[in-house]
Design a protein around this motif. Structure first.
Motif, PDB file in Angstrom:
ATOM      1  N   GLN A 157       0.828  -1.198   0.000  1.00  0.00           N
ATOM      2  CA  GLN A 157       0.000   0.000   0.000  1.00  0.00           C
ATOM      3  C   GLN A 157       0.869   1.258   0.000  1.00  0.00           C
ATOM      4  O   GLN A 157       1.940   1.289   0.600  1.00  0.00           O
ATOM      5  CB  GLN A 157      -0.912   0.009   1.238  1.00  0.00           C
ATOM      6  CG  GLN A 157      -1.797  -1.228   1.352  1.00  0.00           C
ATOM      7  CD  GLN A 157      -2.721  -1.381   0.164  1.00  0.00           C
ATOM      8  OE1 GLN A 157      -3.347  -0.410  -0.271  1.00  0.00           O
ATOM      9  NE2 GLN A 157      -2.809  -2.589  -0.367  1.00  0.00           N
ATOM     10  N   ASN A 158       0.393   2.269  -0.665  1.00  0.00           N
ATOM     11  CA  ASN A 158       1.127   3.538  -0.736  1.00  0.00           C
ATOM     12  C   ASN A 158       0.829   4.356   0.521  1.00  0.00           C
ATOM     13  O   ASN A 158       0.131   5.364   0.489  1.00  0.00           O
ATOM     14  CB  ASN A 158       0.729   4.297  -2.000  1.00  0.00           C
ATOM     15  CG  ASN A 158       1.592   5.527  -2.217  1.00  0.00           C
ATOM     16  OD1 ASN A 158       2.671   5.676  -1.624  1.00  0.00           O
ATOM     17  ND2 ASN A 158       1.138   6.429  -3.077  1.00  0.00           N
ATOM     18  N   LEU A 159       1.390   3.882   1.649  1.00  0.00           N
ATOM     19  CA  LEU A 159       1.143   4.514   2.940  1.00  0.00           C
ATOM     20  C   LEU A 159       2.431   5.048   3.534  1.00  0.00           C
ATOM     21  O   LEU A 159       3.519   4.520   3.275  1.00  0.00           O
ATOM     22  CB  LEU A 159       0.531   3.495   3.924  1.00  0.00           C
ATOM     23  CG  LEU A 159      -0.821   2.898   3.554  1.00  0.00           C
ATOM     24  CD1 LEU A 159      -1.180   1.784   4.534  1.00  0.00           C
ATOM     25  CD2 LEU A 159      -1.900   3.974   3.547  1.00  0.00           C
ATOM     26  N   ASN A 160       2.298   6.083   4.347  1.00  0.00           N
ATOM     27  CA  ASN A 160       3.438   6.582   5.102  1.00  0.00           C
ATOM     28  C   ASN A 160       3.978   5.462   5.993  1.00  0.00           C
ATOM     29  O   ASN A 160       3.210   4.682   6.553  1.00  0.00           O
ATOM     30  CB  ASN A 160       2.989   7.778   5.947  1.00  0.00           C
ATOM     31  CG  ASN A 160       4.101   8.354   6.790  1.00  0.00           C
ATOM     32  OD1 ASN A 160       4.399   7.839   7.864  1.00  0.00           O
ATOM     33  ND2 ASN A 160       4.716   9.424   6.311  1.00  0.00           N
ATOM     34  N   GLU A 161       5.313   5.392   6.131  1.00  0.00           N
ATOM     35  CA  GLU A 161       5.919   4.304   6.907  1.00  0.00           C
ATOM     36  C   GLU A 161       5.467   4.330   8.369  1.00  0.00           C
ATOM     37  O   GLU A 161       5.298   3.273   8.996  1.00  0.00           O
ATOM     38  CB  GLU A 161       7.443   4.387   6.833  1.00  0.00           C
ATOM     39  CG  GLU A 161       8.005   4.249   5.420  1.00  0.00           C
ATOM     40  CD  GLU A 161       7.610   2.946   4.760  1.00  0.00           C
ATOM     41  OE1 GLU A 161       7.708   1.891   5.433  1.00  0.00           O
ATOM     42  OE2 GLU A 161       7.187   2.964   3.593  1.00  0.00           O
ATOM     43  N   TYR A 162       5.255   5.507   8.930  1.00  0.00           N
ATOM     44  CA  TYR A 162       4.808   5.591  10.318  1.00  0.00           C
ATOM     45  C   TYR A 162       3.367   5.110  10.455  1.00  0.00           C
ATOM     46  O   TYR A 162       2.993   4.536  11.480  1.00  0.00           O
ATOM     47  CB  TYR A 162       4.959   7.019  10.842  1.00  0.00           C
ATOM     48  CG  TYR A 162       6.404   7.418  11.033  1.00  0.00           C
ATOM     49  CD1 TYR A 162       7.112   7.017  12.173  1.00  0.00           C
ATOM     50  CD2 TYR A 162       7.073   8.179  10.080  1.00  0.00           C
ATOM     51  CE1 TYR A 162       8.444   7.375  12.347  1.00  0.00           C
ATOM     52  CE2 TYR A 162       8.405   8.537  10.246  1.00  0.00           C
ATOM     53  CZ  TYR A 162       9.084   8.128  11.378  1.00  0.00           C
ATOM     54  OH  TYR A 162      10.407   8.476  11.543  1.00  0.00           O
TER      55      TYR A 162
END
Length: 277
Positions: A157-162
């Motif tokens: 998924q294109n999500l922020n790592e945090y």
């Protein structure tokens, strides 16, 4: 089965692997040709790391060049830590540091690789009094992905790592994490005590006392947070997990994959294998 490499941080896998081969050639990486006998050795042969030793070269080297993989009598331990600012890597490195002599006596060498820059690796070693002689850094997750190590929660998924990290702290796609946190507070009769002489002695000796491991983790957190910027200059690395491998020449003979946060390889299992083989 390893998940596809996220395009958001690595680009297309095939292009990345071709770039890796070209980079090794252009940067003059020298290593004796090794015929891979396992997917893991193939990944290590093409994987490039940099030494964190102040006396060592800054040029990248192939991981499989760190021991004589052509000699079947040589046994080498390769430890792949998570990122240099991770509680997991700190806790594992502390156990590893205290066991290096025992491991060295049963193997022909140990190479420890961490995720991050060389500068982050040197800061990590400074804070933990960890030897830099065999400490190496790699500043992307490609090698670990090729080794089949866990990429953490929602890697596709294109999500922020945090954002990806938060569910892992709750045990989502990080099996055993919650149980491990609880174990730090309630103690463990089957685990070794951590502190030789401490107030925990009133609870007895010879086992991991309640709150003992939680105290160590709090101490590690106090060491990590003020140095987060130096230890973790690249947030793309924070969800990637590691593992521990043992090679006999070019043959992989022992493998432990970290399943999630605080669920790292067992030093006792590693030593037991080295003693029995």
């Amino acid at each position: 089965r390893a998940r596809p490499v996220p395009r958001t941080c690595l680009g297309h896998p095939a292009r990345r692997f071709r770039k890796l081969a070209c980079r090794a050639e252009s940067e003059g990486v020298e290593s004796e040709a090794v015929t891979p006998s396992s997917p893991e050795l193939s990944a290590l042969t093409s994987g490039l790391v940099r030494s964190c030793s102040s006396a060592g070269p800054a040029d990248p080297v192939s991981v499989s060049s760190l021991w004589d993989a052509q000699d079947p009598s040589k046994r080498h331990v390769v430890v792949c830590l998570s990122h240099f600012g991770d509680l997991t890597s700190w806790e594992y490195a502390q156990k590893l540091r205290d066991s290096l002599e025992a491991i060295d006596s049963k193997a022909d060498g140990v190479s420890v690789i961490g995720l991050g820059t060389v500068e982050a690796g040197r800061k990590f070693a400074e804070l933990l009094n960890f030897p830099t002689t065999n400490l190496y850094a790699v500043n992307d997750v490609e090698l670990y992905v090729r080794l089949g190590f866990s990429e953490g929660a929602f890697p596709d998924q294109n999500l922020n790592e945090y954002v990806r990290l938060l569910p892992m702290l709750a045990g989502i796609e990080s099996p055993g994490t919650l149980q491990e946190v609880i174990r730090g507070y309630v103690g463990d009769r089957d685990a070794k005590q951590i502190f030789d002489r401490s107030p925990f002695d009133v609870l007895g000796k010879g086992y991991q006392r309640p709150f003992e491991l939680a105290t160590l983790r709090l101490s590690n957190m106090i060491g990590i947070l003020p140095n987060w910027g130096e230890l973790v200059p690249n947030s793309d690395l924070i969800c990637q997990q590691g593992g521990t491998l043992v090679f006999q020449g070019s043959s992989l003979v022992h493998l432990q994959k970290d399943t999630g946060i605080l669920k790292y390889a067992s030093i006792d299992d590693l030593l037991a294998f080295l003693e029995s083989s």
